[in-house]
Scaffold this motif. Structure first.
Motif, PDB file in Angstrom:
ATOM      1  N   GLN A  98       0.928  -1.069   0.164  1.00  0.00           N
ATOM      2  CA  GLN A  98       0.195  -0.132  -0.005  1.00  0.00           C
ATOM      3  C   GLN A  98       0.953   1.367  -0.205  1.00  0.00           C
ATOM      4  OE1 GLN A  98      -3.117  -1.801   3.364  1.00  0.00           O
ATOM      5  NE2 GLN A  98      -3.789  -0.039   2.192  1.00  0.00           N
ATOM      6  N   ASP A  99       0.786   1.882  -1.212  1.00  0.00           N
ATOM      7  CA  ASP A  99       1.697   3.128  -1.361  1.00  0.00           C
ATOM      8  C   ASP A  99       0.839   4.239  -0.578  1.00  0.00           C
ATOM      9  OD1 ASP A  99       3.546   1.784  -2.749  1.00  0.00           O
ATOM     10  OD2 ASP A  99       2.047   1.819  -4.443  1.00  0.00           O
ATOM     11  N   GLU A 100       0.655   4.276   0.597  1.00  0.00           N
ATOM     12  CA  GLU A 100      -0.193   5.101   1.294  1.00  0.00           C
ATOM     13  C   GLU A 100       0.639   5.616   2.647  1.00  0.00           C
ATOM     14  OE1 GLU A 100      -4.909   4.970   2.554  1.00  0.00           O
ATOM     15  OE2 GLU A 100      -3.918   3.437   1.669  1.00  0.00           O
ATOM     16  N   LEU A 101       0.005   6.753   3.035  1.00  0.00           N
ATOM     17  CA  LEU A 101       0.593   7.332   4.408  1.00  0.00           C
ATOM     18  C   LEU A 101      -0.278   6.827   5.551  1.00  0.00           C
ATOM     19  CD1 LEU A 101       2.307   9.354   5.968  1.00  0.00           C
ATOM     20  CD2 LEU A 101       0.629  11.096   5.376  1.00  0.00           C
ATOM     21  N   PHE A 102       0.081   6.315   6.761  1.00  0.00           N
ATOM     22  CA  PHE A 102      -0.591   5.972   7.719  1.00  0.00           C
ATOM     23  C   PHE A 102      -0.870   7.278   8.536  1.00  0.00           C
ATOM     24  CE2 PHE A 102      -1.633   5.234  12.049  1.00  0.00           C
ATOM     25  CZ  PHE A 102      -2.698   4.228  12.032  1.00  0.00           C
ATOM     26  N   CYS A 103      -2.228   7.598   8.845  1.00  0.00           N
ATOM     27  CA  CYS A 103      -2.704   8.498   9.572  1.00  0.00           C
ATOM     28  C   CYS A 103      -3.909   8.341  10.217  1.00  0.00           C
ATOM     29  CB  CYS A 103      -2.615   9.893   9.105  1.00  0.00           C
ATOM     30  SG  CYS A 103      -3.936  10.033   7.593  1.00  0.00           S
ATOM     31  N   LEU A 104      -4.513   9.056  11.218  1.00  0.00           N
ATOM     32  CA  LEU A 104      -5.746   8.762  11.711  1.00  0.00           C
ATOM     33  C   LEU A 104      -6.874   8.584  10.813  1.00  0.00           C
ATOM     34  CD1 LEU A 104      -5.808  10.918  15.046  1.00  0.00           C
ATOM     35  CD2 LEU A 104      -5.312   8.241  14.904  1.00  0.00           C
ATOM     36  N   GLU A 105      -6.912   9.452   9.656  1.00  0.00           N
ATOM     37  CA  GLU A 105      -7.841   9.459   8.769  1.00  0.00           C
ATOM     38  C   GLU A 105      -8.004   8.333   8.084  1.00  0.00           C
ATOM     39  OE1 GLU A 105      -7.141  13.254  10.514  1.00  0.00           O
ATOM     40  OE2 GLU A 105      -5.721  12.051   9.258  1.00  0.00           O
ATOM     41  N   LYS A 107      -6.729   5.172   9.055  1.00  0.00           N
ATOM     42  CA  LYS A 107      -6.340   4.156   9.961  1.00  0.00           C
ATOM     43  C   LYS A 107      -7.054   2.708   9.519  1.00  0.00           C
ATOM     44  CE  LYS A 107      -9.390   5.104  13.864  1.00  0.00           C
ATOM     45  NZ  LYS A 107      -9.263   5.465  15.095  1.00  0.00           N
ATOM     46  N   ASN A 108      -8.210   2.968   8.822  1.00  0.00           N
ATOM     47  CA  ASN A 108      -9.120   1.815   8.896  1.00  0.00           C
ATOM     48  C   ASN A 108      -8.990   0.990   7.372  1.00  0.00           C
ATOM     49  OD1 ASN A 108     -10.537   2.059  11.377  1.00  0.00           O
ATOM     50  ND2 ASN A 108     -11.868   3.720  10.045  1.00  0.00           N
ATOM     51  N   ASN A 109      -7.619   1.585   6.455  1.00  0.00           N
ATOM     52  CA  ASN A 109      -7.380   1.169   5.312  1.00  0.00           C
ATOM     53  C   ASN A 109      -6.553   0.014   5.266  1.00  0.00           C
ATOM     54  OD1 ASN A 109      -9.082   3.271   4.693  1.00  0.00           O
ATOM     55  ND2 ASN A 109      -7.395   4.685   3.631  1.00  0.00           N
ATOM     56  N   PHE A 110      -6.079  -0.300   6.488  1.00  0.00           N
ATOM     57  CA  PHE A 110      -4.839  -1.390   6.229  1.00  0.00           C
ATOM     58  C   PHE A 110      -4.941  -2.768   6.977  1.00  0.00           C
ATOM     59  CE2 PHE A 110      -3.440   3.230   6.862  1.00  0.00           C
ATOM     60  CZ  PHE A 110      -2.999   3.297   5.655  1.00  0.00           C
ATOM     61  N   GLY A 111      -6.296  -2.846   7.475  1.00  0.00           N
ATOM     62  CA  GLY A 111      -6.586  -4.233   8.086  1.00  0.00           C
ATOM     63  C   GLY A 111      -5.929  -4.449   9.243  1.00  0.00           C
ATOM     64  N   ILE A 112      -5.719  -3.545  10.142  1.00  0.00           N
ATOM     65  CA  ILE A 112      -5.222  -3.652  11.378  1.00  0.00           C
ATOM     66  C   ILE A 112      -5.791  -4.710  12.312  1.00  0.00           C
ATOM     67  CG2 ILE A 112      -4.559  -2.602  13.645  1.00  0.00           C
ATOM     68  CD1 ILE A 112      -3.729  -0.141  11.791  1.00  0.00           C
ATOM     69  N   ASP A 113      -7.228  -4.634  12.360  1.00  0.00           N
ATOM     70  CA  ASP A 113      -8.132  -5.424  13.201  1.00  0.00           C
ATOM     71  C   ASP A 113      -7.927  -6.864  12.655  1.00  0.00           C
ATOM     72  OD1 ASP A 113      -9.219  -3.347  14.887  1.00  0.00           O
ATOM     73  OD2 ASP A 113     -10.784  -2.963  13.491  1.00  0.00           O
ATOM     74  N   ASN A 114      -7.283  -7.201  11.486  1.00  0.00           N
ATOM     75  CA  ASN A 114      -7.411  -8.478  11.028  1.00  0.00           C
ATOM     76  C   ASN A 114      -6.242  -9.329  11.019  1.00  0.00           C
ATOM     77  OD1 ASN A 114     -10.267  -8.542  10.433  1.00  0.00           O
ATOM     78  ND2 ASN A 114      -9.948  -7.261   8.585  1.00  0.00           N
ATOM     79  N   THR A 115      -5.105  -8.408  11.510  1.00  0.00           N
ATOM     80  CA  THR A 115      -3.856  -8.754  11.251  1.00  0.00           C
ATOM     81  C   THR A 115      -3.448  -9.573  12.754  1.00  0.00           C
ATOM     82  OG1 THR A 115      -1.638  -8.540  10.572  1.00  0.00           O
ATOM     83  CG2 THR A 115      -2.563  -6.827  12.133  1.00  0.00           C
ATOM     84  N   ASP A 116      -2.329 -10.348  12.777  1.00  0.00           N
ATOM     85  CA  ASP A 116      -1.540 -10.785  14.204  1.00  0.00           C
ATOM     86  C   ASP A 116      -0.614  -9.789  14.796  1.00  0.00           C
ATOM     87  OD1 ASP A 116      -3.095 -13.238  13.968  1.00  0.00           O
ATOM     88  OD2 ASP A 116      -1.805 -13.578  12.268  1.00  0.00           O
ATOM     89  N   TYR A 117       0.295  -9.322  13.883  1.00  0.00           N
ATOM     90  CA  TYR A 117       1.456  -8.552  14.331  1.00  0.00           C
ATOM     91  C   TYR A 117       1.347  -7.368  13.760  1.00  0.00           C
ATOM     92  CZ  TYR A 117       2.835 -12.868  16.826  1.00  0.00           C
ATOM     93  OH  TYR A 117       2.992 -13.933  17.850  1.00  0.00           O
TER      94      TYR A 117
END
Length: 233
Positions: A98-105, A107-117
């Protein structure tokens, strides 16, 4: 039957360990000198699914320390270039760039809830704090890299709670920022207690760095993940 790519690893981790690795998902935020080495180590160790997040593109000054940076990849997005390299190593790994910047806006784009680490190799302090809060609120295992610029000795890299580092300016800023946000959680970081004179570039505020340190830091982050999965902490 063990994949021949991982037969040497199987001698250490066992078949059960390899299966655990293959069933694990990791997100790596930041594909620079630290994150790129962490991502490659994970893929070379049989991780089944990995996400690489970085909004930056490769420039010539990245070549001294970032694993995807070569004279042939200049100008390409870091995450996408790293994905191409990693698929050549293990095409069976599910790799998302993902050629994308992580920020609060975002944060739901990266699948954090579905990863392990999650591995945090972000440089920007505000985005780093945002990621730390997001990952910890989601209850995911986080390993975070503190400052690896202005270091020459990889043997000085250590692991500790974020609240117990020593002589690391970035870790101090992270703690200050977390306290201001009312954060009371805990997570493991890697940091260096080496103190070298500041040599900031006159053209822009960039500190010197070397692959022997950043690469070692990335490998250590990957090792923390791998050992936790296999149960060798």
């Amino acid at each position: 039957m063990t994949d021949t790519k991982f037969e040497r690893l199987a001698l250490l981790a066992g078949e059960e360990g390899l299966e655990k690795l293959a069933n694990t998902s990791v997100l790596v935020f930041g594909a620079g000198g630290v994150g790129s080495f962490a991502a490659e180590a994970l893929v070379r160790s049989g991780i089944g699914k990995i996400g690489i997040i970085d909004h930056d593109t490769i420039c010539a000054s990245n070549i001294n320390r970032q694993i995807e940076a070569t004279t042939l990849t200049l100008g390409l997005p870091k995450a996408s270039a790293l994905r191409k390299r990693l698929l050549e190593i293990n095409p069976d790994c599910e790799i998302k760039a993902q050629d994308e910047l992580f920020c609060l806006e975002s944060k739901n784009n990266f699948g954090i809830d579905n990863t392990d680490y999650v591995i945090d190799a972000i440089d920007s302090i505000n985005h780093k704090l945002d990621l730390i809060e997001t990952v910890c609120k989601a209850g995911k295992k986080l390993y975070s890299s503190m400052g690896m610029a202005l270091k020459m000795d990889p043997s000085r890299i250590k692991t500790a709670s974020v609240w117990k580092t020593d002589k690391c300016p970035l870790a101090r800023l992270v703690r200050q920022g977390l306290r201001k946000r009312g954060f009371t959680g805990d997570f493991t970081v890697i940091y260096s207690d080496e103190m070298l004179p500041c040599t900031v570039s006159r053209e822009k505020k960039v500190n010197g760095s070397i692959v022997t340190v950043t690469g070692s830091a990335g490998l250590l982050l990957a090792s923390l993940v791998l050992r936790d999965i296999i149960g060798l902490q």
